[in-house]
Design a protein around this motif. Structure first.
Motif, PDB file in Angstrom:
ATOM      1  N   GLY A   1     -90.379 -75.514  22.845  1.00 34.61           N
ATOM      2  CA  GLY A   1     -90.220 -75.828  24.156  1.00 34.61           C
ATOM      3  C   GLY A   1     -89.135 -75.615  24.956  1.00 34.61           C
ATOM      4  N   MET A   2     -87.996 -75.086  24.337  1.00 43.11           N
ATOM      5  CA  MET A   2     -86.713 -74.408  24.930  1.00 43.11           C
ATOM      6  C   MET A   2     -87.062 -73.166  25.500  1.00 43.11           C
ATOM      7  N   GLU A   3     -86.089 -72.769  26.624  1.00 43.16           N
ATOM      8  CA  GLU A   3     -86.112 -71.362  26.985  1.00 43.16           C
ATOM      9  C   GLU A   3     -85.213 -70.644  26.132  1.00 43.16           C
ATOM     10  N   ILE A   4     -85.708 -69.367  25.709  1.00 43.81           N
ATOM     11  CA  ILE A   4     -85.076 -68.558  24.650  1.00 43.81           C
ATOM     12  C   ILE A   4     -84.575 -67.281  25.457  1.00 43.81           C
ATOM     13  N   ALA A   5     -83.206 -67.150  25.296  1.00 47.96           N
ATOM     14  CA  ALA A   5     -82.275 -66.010  25.897  1.00 47.96           C
ATOM     15  C   ALA A   5     -83.252 -64.631  25.486  1.00 47.96           C
TER      16      ALA A   5
END
Length: 366
Positions: free
Chosen positions: A324-328
């Protein structure tokens, strides 16, 4: 000494999990939609540099931290790490609800003298006021933490040797409980109000940590870890320890491994977790564990999720603190998906950037 709680807003801190086989690091940032995973890094630890969760060779650990330092943005110099093991003590104690913070601190220091089996001048203490005691509303539940100061200072020294400034030395079980919130979306909708055990399977130690309604209520270390599986591979297939570790992670093993090494490890794992659950239920008076979350490097061993669900009758998931996180964009998401459970502690430590326990360094102006 009672360390003061750090109330100032922090700049970003990298979470650094110093383990017996490797060091894992996580750097998070935050935007309007949630957390962003900026960096993950892993470096192998020389064997013997850490034994039973205690740093034996600060210089060797510092050199590994320095390799991590090169992978983290130069603008981030502060780090959070954690202590764990037999020298870390956590207890829920009950204090008068009418006490102010200063009075509470003084009273806790008195209580700690009888609760901690070490001289207080050799111990770093911290506490967190939780909630009103349900049985006695005149009391407040307080989480008391203590660790040998030498354990705290060894981690501070290793981080310093590697080019970081140690801003926080936390307790590993608290870091896991903090990271638990990142895994909630992997569980059924009611999990936030239930009793959930997180089992962090390290190389040599298993940390069993329990939250109820997302509050940390219990933790216990057991001497068990994935190294037993690795040593079985060494024994059966005449590999070096390093070759066996690589084969374990890549599943590059002969078909016969499923009954020669995997099945015996599964059996022992179930026994260890069942024992940990029973001990928790006995000491806490709780009736059951509702859900299990499995993290750590050994969570990647084949078949654990289904095995524990079937053998223990408890809904089990393998932790992914980054779901669910934004990933670089620079991070290989395919590789991350295969290794995410290893970063549970480091992710929980990285979250200290956004929340205001055993060691908090003074600010330069203090």
């Amino acid at each position: 000494m009672l360390s003061s709680l750090w109330k100032k807003k922090t700049s970003l801190m990298v979470g650094i999990d110093i383990g017996s086989h490797s060091i894992k690091a996580v750097l998070l940032s935050q935007n309007d939609t949630g957390y962003v995973l900026e960096t993950v890094a892993v470096e192998v630890m020389p064997r013997g540099a850490i034994v039973d969760r205690e740093i034996q060779d600060i210089e060797a650990v510092g050199k590994v931290v320095a390799k991590i330092r090169k992978k983290i943005s130069s603008s981030v110099i502060q780090a959070a790490s954690a202590v764990s093991g037999q020298t870390v003590i956590t207890k829920i104690i009950y204090m008068d609800v009418a006490l102010n913070e200063q009075e509470l601190a003084s009273q806790i220091e008195i209580e700690a003298d009888s609760l901690i089996p070490y001289p207080l001048d050799e111990v770093s203490l911290d506490f967190e006021a939780l909630d009103i005691n349900e049985s006695d509303p005149s009391k407040i539940n307080v989480l008391l933490s203590a660790a040998r100061t030498e354990s705290v200072e060894a981690r501070v020294a290793a981080l310093d040797a590697g080019g970081f400034v140690a801003k926080v030395i936390d307790v590993e079980s608290y870091a896991i409980s903090r990271a638990f919130d990142l895994t909630l979306q992997q569980l059924p909708d009611d999990a936030s109000g239930k009793i959930v055990a997180t089992v962090d399977l390290g190389a040599t130690m298993m940390l069993f940590s329990v939250t109820e309604a997302s509050n940390h209520i219990y933790s216990r270390d057991q001497l068990f870890g994935g190294e037993q599986y690795t040593r079985a591979i060494v024994s059966y297939y005449n590999k070096s320890f390093e070759e066996a570790e690589l084969a374990k992670l890549s599943n590059d093993l002969p078909p016969s491994y499923t009954f020669e090494v995997l099945a015996p490890f599964h059996t022992i794992l179930v026994q260890q977790i069942r024992r940990a659950i029973q001990m928790f239920l006995t000491t806490s008076g709780k009736e059951k564990i509702d859900y299990l979350v499995i993290s750590g490097g050994s969570a990647l061993v084949e078949g654990i999720e289904q095995l524990l669900t079937e053998e223990l009758g408890i809904h089990t998931v393998i932790a992914d603190p980054f779901s669910g996180m934004e990933i670089a964009s620079k991070i290989n998401q395919e590789q991350l998906a295969k290794t995410a459970p290893r970063f549970m502690v480091a992710a929980g430590l990285a979250l200290r950037s956004f929340v205001c326990l055993l060691y908090t360094s003074p600010s330069p102006r203090d």
